[in-house]
Design a protein around this motif. Sequence first.
Motif, short mmCIF file in Angstrom:
data_model
loop_
_atom_site.label_atom_id
_atom_site.label_comp_id
_atom_site.label_asym_id
_atom_site.label_seq_id
_atom_site.Cartn_x
_atom_site.Cartn_y
_atom_site.Cartn_z
N ALA A 140 0.79 -1.23 0.00
CA ALA A 140 0.00 0.00 0.00
C ALA A 140 0.83 1.29 0.00
O ALA A 140 0.53 2.20 -0.77
N TYR A 173 -3.05 3.13 -5.62
CA TYR A 173 -4.42 2.65 -5.44
C TYR A 173 -4.70 2.28 -3.99
O TYR A 173 -5.63 1.56 -3.70
N ALA A 174 -3.82 2.75 -3.08
CA ALA A 174 -3.98 2.37 -1.69
C ALA A 174 -5.29 2.91 -1.13
O ALA A 174 -5.73 4.00 -1.49
N MET A 175 -5.93 2.09 -0.27
CA MET A 175 -7.17 2.53 0.37
C MET A 175 -6.96 2.51 1.87
O MET A 175 -6.00 1.95 2.38
N LYS A 176 -7.92 3.09 2.55
CA LYS A 176 -7.82 3.13 4.01
C LYS A 176 -7.69 1.74 4.61
O LYS A 176 -6.91 1.51 5.52
N ILE A 177 -8.48 0.83 4.07
CA ILE A 177 -8.51 -0.53 4.62
C ILE A 177 -7.13 -1.20 4.54
O ILE A 177 -6.78 -2.01 5.40
N GLU A 211 -4.36 -0.10 5.29
CA GLU A 211 -3.51 0.19 6.45
C GLU A 211 -3.84 -0.72 7.62
O GLU A 211 -3.02 -0.95 8.48
N ARG A 212 -5.08 -1.18 7.65
CA ARG A 212 -5.54 -1.89 8.84
C ARG A 212 -5.53 -3.41 8.65
O ARG A 212 -5.16 -4.15 9.56
N LEU A 213 -5.90 -3.86 7.48
CA LEU A 213 -6.09 -5.31 7.32
C LEU A 213 -5.36 -5.83 6.09
O LEU A 213 -5.31 -5.17 5.05
N TRP A 238 -7.40 -5.60 -1.83
CA TRP A 238 -8.75 -5.14 -1.46
C TRP A 238 -9.49 -4.54 -2.64
O TRP A 238 -10.69 -4.36 -2.60
N LEU A 239 -8.72 -4.25 -3.69
CA LEU A 239 -9.39 -3.66 -4.85
C LEU A 239 -10.43 -4.60 -5.44
O LEU A 239 -11.34 -4.18 -6.14
N ASP A 268 -12.40 -6.44 -3.65
CA ASP A 268 -13.54 -6.57 -2.75
C ASP A 268 -14.75 -5.90 -3.39
O ASP A 268 -14.63 -4.85 -4.01
N LYS A 294 -16.92 -4.22 -2.14
CA LYS A 294 -17.17 -2.89 -1.60
C LYS A 294 -16.24 -1.83 -2.17
O LYS A 294 -16.46 -0.64 -1.99
N ALA A 295 -15.17 -2.27 -2.81
CA ALA A 295 -14.18 -1.30 -3.29
C ALA A 295 -14.72 -0.52 -4.48
O ALA A 295 -15.57 -1.01 -5.22
N GLU A 349 -17.46 -0.39 4.78
CA GLU A 349 -17.66 0.32 3.53
C GLU A 349 -16.77 1.57 3.44
O GLU A 349 -16.09 1.81 2.44
N THR A 350 -16.73 2.32 4.54
CA THR A 350 -16.03 3.61 4.51
C THR A 350 -14.53 3.45 4.33
O THR A 350 -13.84 4.38 3.94
N GLU A 351 -14.05 2.26 4.62
CA GLU A 351 -12.60 2.09 4.51
C GLU A 351 -12.15 1.91 3.07
O GLU A 351 -10.96 1.95 2.79
N PHE A 352 -13.11 1.69 2.19
CA PHE A 352 -12.74 1.50 0.80
C PHE A 352 -12.71 2.82 0.04
O PHE A 352 -13.50 3.07 -0.86
N GLN A 353 -11.82 3.68 0.47
CA GLN A 353 -11.62 4.93 -0.28
C GLN A 353 -10.13 5.05 -0.51
O GLN A 353 -9.34 4.68 0.35
N TYR A 354 -9.80 5.62 -1.63
CA TYR A 354 -8.38 5.82 -1.90
C TYR A 354 -7.80 6.82 -0.91
O TYR A 354 -8.44 7.77 -0.51
N VAL A 355 -6.56 6.57 -0.51
CA VAL A 355 -5.91 7.53 0.39
C VAL A 355 -5.00 8.49 -0.38
O VAL A 355 -4.44 9.40 0.20
N SER A 356 -4.88 8.29 -1.68
CA SER A 356 -4.04 9.13 -2.53
C SER A 356 -2.64 9.33 -1.96
O SER A 356 -2.30 10.40 -1.46
N ASN A 357 -1.87 8.26 -1.98
CA ASN A 357 -0.47 8.36 -1.56
C ASN A 357 0.28 9.36 -2.43
O ASN A 357 0.08 9.39 -3.64
#
Lengths: 349, 310, 339
Positions: A289, A294-298, A300-302, A318-319, A321, A323-324, C9-17
């Motif tokens: 990530a 294409y890194a997502m919040k998830i 970082e955690r899982l 996770w891409l 998934d 929900k992505a 659901e909310t965790e599936f957003q890009y963080v734009s590294n």
Amino acid sequence: MSDKVLEVKDLEVDFSTLNGTVHAIRDVSFDLNKGETLALVGESGSGKSVTVRSVIQLYAKNAKVTNGEITFHGKNLLELSPKEMDKIRGKDISMIFQDPMTSLDPTMTIGKQVAEPLLVHHDTSEKEAMKRAQEVLKLVGIPNAKERMHNYPHQFSGGQRQRIVIAMAIIDNPEILIADEPTTALDVTVQAQIISLLKDLQKKIGTSIIFITHDLGVVAGIADRVAVMYAGKIIEYGTTDEIYYDPKHPYTWGLLDSMPTLGLEGKRLKAIPGTPANLIDPPKGDAFAPRSEYAMKIDERLQPPFFKVTDTHYAATWLLDPKAPKVTPPASIQERYNQYQKLRGENDG
Amino acid sequence: MTKYILKRLFYLVLTLLIIASITFFMMKGLPGTPYTNQNKMSPTQLAALNQKYGFNKPLFEQYLMYMNNLVHGDLGTSFQFNNEPVTQLIGDHIGPSMQLGLQAMILGSLLGIVFGSIAAIKKNTWIDSLTTIVSILGLSIPSFVLAVLLQYYLGYKLHWFPVALWHGFSSSILPTLALAAFPLASIARYMRTEMVDVLNSDYIELAKAKGDASWQVIVKHALRNSLIPIITVVGPMAVTIMTGSMVVESIFSIPGIGDQFVQSILTNDYPTIMGLTLFYSFLMVVVILIVDILYGIIDPRIRLGKGGKA
Amino acid sequence: MSQYLPPEETEFQYVSNDLSNIPQEVSGASRTYFQDVKRRFVHNKVAMVSFFLLILIVLIAFVGPFFVPTDPNTQNVLFANLPPKLGNLNIPGLNGMQTVGGKTINAYQAAHVPHGTYYLFGTDYLGRDLFARILYGTRLSIIVAIVATLLDLLIGVPYGIISGLASERVDTFLQRVIEIISSVPDLIVVILLLIVLKPGLTSIIIAIAFTGWITMARLIRAQVFKLKQNEYVLASETLGESKWKISIRHLLPNLSSTIIIQTMFSIPTAIFFEAFLSFIGIGIPAPSASLGTLMNDGQKAFHFLPYQMWIPAIILSLIMITTNLLGDGMRDAFDPQSD
């Protein structure tokens, strides 16, 4: 598919170093089918070498398998005694190393070195073994094998030496041949020769090959299936076509983009930004990530599980998934996909 | 190969001639001739010596005569020891020195190779540490200190071995031990480094991948490869033993050439000093030449001389 | 540990590294080469212990004489060969008792040594205080070794650099000179020089340095040859920098590890040579003492008065051991792969 000759399950390997414990292999599983070639691909440090060295248990003294099973003929290799393991090495499972310039004993004639596995594993007479060595040397394409058997390694070129190493590896008709970057140290033209030699031999003796490389370009020519490794994990695997033309993991995209490809000329080669993850303190989530756009919040955690793409193709991102958000791969990757469809269309039509 | 050896022999002779010339002029600058040191000589003896060595001639002529004698194998006449020719002196005393030297060399190299190999195989275990300690002690404790200690404890106190003088093999044990310590230590160290290197090499890993058991890997591949570079230490080791034997022989009152050399130094017996210096240098260059040739024979990369990286 | 929470659901957003600035090189605390060397050295326990032990020995040898009033050369035949004694403490080996002909006697009483006078390391055959002699002797041995090693440096380093940089003919000539000198065993060269030169401290130092510089010169030459192939040297050569400027700007810093390591190994060699020469009787002239002469004296009476040789022998061996270990430590610190 066909029957499995080797099954690696949940393998974990740690290295203790001065700076801390390196978690070099983190939960790796894969199968090897009879007669197939599986390529393990990844940057240096991704754990591909350690993975196969665990199979024949040749690794540094500071390495330790902390978990997993490696099943070969119903036996877990990790539970064998060193003596039992000696009996398997060079006979059922043999290995080719990266640098042919250093992997031959400089003080022993190559005939003796090639014959050695036979003498070690069977009651073969020296004469018989040497005769067989000569045959194998001829098989791998050493000219004048009869005379040259009595020469020393330094009298051969790099490509020839790699042929000799291959001769040594196949002399006892192993079921599995592990090739650890066998072409990396060679010139490009020689690389192609060695690859076609390996393919040839595979047809003749029906061995399964695990082929390790950091160069996806080499893989296309030899592998049936490809597993991509990153930071001690397999992150995507599938048939060679699937990995080449329909990759799903951003890291595989990066790898493909950083390699020159026939038919896709004119594109700039792109390096993957950043450096491999620190495996002393591996990231909690997706290790790639921090280097991925294409890194997502998830992430970082899982850690992502494997998502099924097809029956043979899986990717851990996770891409995939549901929900992505819908991802658009880089244009170059899309182009690969289109080209592939076109090729298939032509073939079908 | 023959051409190489001939070239080396030429340089060897040249080197010895230069050394002979330098020692000659060095010694001639010093006070003391047979006249000042020896009053016991009869006039006929003196005349004979003058005739042969030209002590009454100008320096340069003396030099030519000296070199001429040298080429004919005459190293001159000792001031002491009844005007014995130096060559005869060497002949009379070489026996014990040779025996000590060879014994020390064989003992030192064998044990050094064994200890060094074991230390490398058992790297980072207590055996390795022990070998390291022993070799540091062997390298650091001068042979003459060791000689005195051995003489006192094993000879004088425990009566296990003769304290001094030369009565064959039993007398040679303590001095051999004293002389062997340094080569043992340095070979053990060198061997350990080489063996560790070799054991880390790709061809050892490949040998393991072929199914060789650990002992097979060591016997068939590791030992030979790590022994080849060890041959190069043999030359310097022989020299250390040679010079070490000078003082060890004096300590044990062994009538060898080392002891003679020390005697001649202490009595300003210049012809003997010169003669023995030349003799020692001769031994040294010959040993080094032999070692170089041996190296070429044993290492296939040099032996065949083509395509090798060496 | 934290319990598993399924992805939301909310965790599936890009963080734009921001990938434009991420480091391409392996990161880590950036240290200079010498900081690394220092760190490795300090972490080497054996080397550190040797280092402090050696400093202690040197300090005692150099500062000690100021605090010991006894003159090392004053003879008092009446008090000859007294065993070690420390005050009135009754420690075996340090109580002034001596075994003569099977009987243990108080040697100090027998010699009528005034009450309160004692010799920590005993006295020698001329009644000289061995403690004072050993202090001065150690100092002298160390001085010989240090000065001889400095001379090694002064001759060997420039010689090696010149040989490495000069034309092939000059190099061949310089190497022949080295070959000739090294065709005679070192110790014999030293002995010959000592016979020719006036006996004394300077002669010994010169004689030892005369052979010592050769190893240094050889190593430096080999290193220069290696460095010459480096691109930065080639680059500055093509830029027209003079050879000598290159040697000072680029070579010397890169030679420093070779120089430091070899210097560390020259010291024990020099100490050994001096001891050897003095031991066979052609070293430091009497009445001065070095560890070698003290051992030579001690050896004569070793069967009866072992302490006279033991003490200088132990100190000599200690110096040799610590300097050798220190040299090893330095080499490991500079060149970590050669474990």
